[in-house]
Design an enzyme around this catalytic site. Structure first.
Site, PDB file in Angstrom:
ATOM      1  N   ARG A 102       0.821  -1.217   0.000  1.00 57.15           N
ATOM      2  CA  ARG A 102       0.000   0.000   0.000  1.00 57.15           C
ATOM      3  C   ARG A 102       0.853   1.264   0.000  1.00 57.15           C
ATOM      4  NH1 ARG A 102      -5.094  -2.189   1.547  1.00 57.15           N
ATOM      5  NH2 ARG A 102      -6.716  -0.761   1.895  1.00 57.15           N
ATOM      6  N   ARG A 111      -9.476   7.523   3.108  1.00 54.19           N
ATOM      7  CA  ARG A 111      -8.860   6.344   2.484  1.00 54.19           C
ATOM      8  C   ARG A 111      -8.512   6.619   1.014  1.00 54.19           C
ATOM      9  NH1 ARG A 111     -13.187   2.004   3.574  1.00 54.19           N
ATOM     10  NH2 ARG A 111     -11.735   0.456   2.737  1.00 54.19           N
ATOM     11  N   ARG A 145     -22.510   0.079   0.741  1.00 52.65           N
ATOM     12  CA  ARG A 145     -22.099  -1.252   1.210  1.00 52.65           C
ATOM     13  C   ARG A 145     -22.494  -1.441   2.673  1.00 52.65           C
ATOM     14  NH1 ARG A 145     -16.034  -2.897  -0.080  1.00 52.65           N
ATOM     15  NH2 ARG A 145     -15.438  -1.640   1.693  1.00 52.65           N
ATOM     16  N   ARG A 185     -19.576  -0.742   7.934  1.00 57.22           N
ATOM     17  CA  ARG A 185     -18.243  -0.796   8.538  1.00 57.22           C
ATOM     18  C   ARG A 185     -17.831   0.625   8.923  1.00 57.22           C
ATOM     19  NH1 ARG A 185     -14.460  -3.931   4.298  1.00 57.22           N
ATOM     20  NH2 ARG A 185     -13.176  -2.105   4.557  1.00 57.22           N
TER      21      ARG A 185
HETATM   22  P1  AMP Z   1      -9.094  -3.067   2.681  1.00 57.54           P
HETATM   23  O1  AMP Z   1     -10.141  -4.058   3.047  1.00 57.54           O
HETATM   24  O2  AMP Z   1      -8.020  -3.605   1.787  1.00 57.54           O
HETATM   25  O3  AMP Z   1      -9.669  -1.766   2.159  1.00 57.54           O
HETATM   26  O4  AMP Z   1      -8.328  -2.697   4.048  1.00 57.54           O
HETATM   27  C1  AMP Z   1      -9.046  -2.166   5.155  1.00 57.54           C
HETATM   28  C2  AMP Z   1      -8.094  -1.399   6.040  1.00 57.54           C
HETATM   29  O5  AMP Z   1      -7.078  -2.287   6.551  1.00 57.54           O
HETATM   30  C3  AMP Z   1      -7.336  -0.266   5.385  1.00 57.54           C
HETATM   31  O6  AMP Z   1      -8.073   0.935   5.305  1.00 57.54           O
HETATM   32  C4  AMP Z   1      -6.146  -0.138   6.321  1.00 57.54           C
HETATM   33  O7  AMP Z   1      -6.494   0.515   7.519  1.00 57.54           O
HETATM   34  C5  AMP Z   1      -5.840  -1.589   6.683  1.00 57.54           C
HETATM   35  N1  AMP Z   1      -4.882  -2.183   5.739  1.00 57.54           N
HETATM   36  C6  AMP Z   1      -5.086  -3.187   4.847  1.00 57.54           C
HETATM   37  N2  AMP Z   1      -3.980  -3.472   4.167  1.00 57.54           N
HETATM   38  C7  AMP Z   1      -3.021  -2.638   4.637  1.00 57.54           C
HETATM   39  C8  AMP Z   1      -1.661  -2.415   4.311  1.00 57.54           C
HETATM   40  N3  AMP Z   1      -1.050  -3.119   3.358  1.00 57.54           N
HETATM   41  N4  AMP Z   1      -0.986  -1.460   5.002  1.00 57.54           N
HETATM   42  C9  AMP Z   1      -1.581  -0.743   5.967  1.00 57.54           C
HETATM   43  N5  AMP Z   1      -2.864  -0.874   6.305  1.00 57.54           N
HETATM   44  C10 AMP Z   1      -3.597  -1.807   5.641  1.00 57.54           C
END
Ligand code: AMP
Length: 210
Positions: free
Chosen positions: A85, A163, A119, A152
């Site tokens: 990320r 985000r 969602r 969520r």
């Molecule tokens: P996602 O479901 O991929 O949108 O991830 C949900 C949340 O998990 C993100 O908004 C971050 O807070 C955390 N997260 C997921 N992957 C990472 C990553 N590679 N690095 C840092 N935080 C992460």
């Protein structure tokens, strides 16, 4: 073959990663899911970041992905969803394993916000609904277990905007670091799947020839 599916929030990478894993036998690893399912002493700390739409610290996620990749046995390779990320994570990933390509599923910010705001999830059985494309039969109630649906924390408007900001600032720069393919994520879900499978099958032919 190992690939990364990448894209802004709501682009459908989780769904596409699952569809691709089913079709190819590759293993889908979602860092968002790993973090959301964390138990024990880390749970509270992790939620203090994700609920506000912030990234968790690099050190923590890199440790987690190293463990996960080590314990994942797959002849066909892995599909990473949500990792890397930022630049530091991408550099670390290149040290841990070989990434053959990144597939970016792109959508506009307007579409991302529209999709995520719609969602809703069941807090009991985990089913996810989209009020536009996949609404529950009774308004606000889970079809499977009749529990009241919730949003969520990080799908609420302020968190989504944060985000998306972080995605453009921290995540997009890593696209330059890998061989990149791009797919229009605003197309129909099956068309997106077909394009992604086409890319992956094309890549595996190239790898076999090499
Ligand atoms: P996602 O479901 O991929 O949108 O991830 C949900 C949340 O998990 C993100 O908004 C971050 O807070 C955390 N997260 C997921 N992957 C990472 C990553 N590679 N690095 C840092 N935080 C992460």
């Amino acid at each position: 073959m190992n690939i990364v599916l990448i894209g802004s929030q709501g682009c459908g990478k989780g769904t596409q990663a699952e569809m691709l894993a089913r079709e190819t036998g590759m293993i889908h690893i979602s860092t968002g899911d790993l973090l959301r399912h964390a138990r024990g002493s880390l749970k509270k700390e992790i939620h203090s970041y994700i609920d506000k739409g912030n990234l968790v610290p690099d050190e923590l996620i890199i440790k987690l992905i190293k463990i996960k990749l080590k314990e994942t046995k797959s002849k066909k390779g892995v599909i990473l969803d949500g990792f890397p990320r930022d630049i530091l994570q991408a550099e670390q990933l290149n040290k841990i394993t070989k990434i053959d390509a990144i597939i970016e599923i792109y959508i506009s910010d307007k579409e991302a916000i529209r999709r995520i705001m719609n969602r809703w999830n069941c807090p009991k059985c985990g089913l996810t609904y989209n009020l536009i494309s996949n609404p529950p039969k009774s308004k606000g109630i889970c079809n499977k277990c009749q529990t009241k649906l919730v949003q969520r924390e990080d799908d609420k408007e302020d968190a989504i905007k944060k985000r998306l900001f972080i995605y453009h600032k921290e995540t997009e720069p890593i696209l330059k670091m890998f061989k990149l393919y791009r797919v229009n994520g605003e197309l129909d879900i099956n068309k997106v799947h077909k394009e992604i499978t086409g890319i992956v099958k094309g890549m595996s032919r190239v790898i076999l020839i090499l």
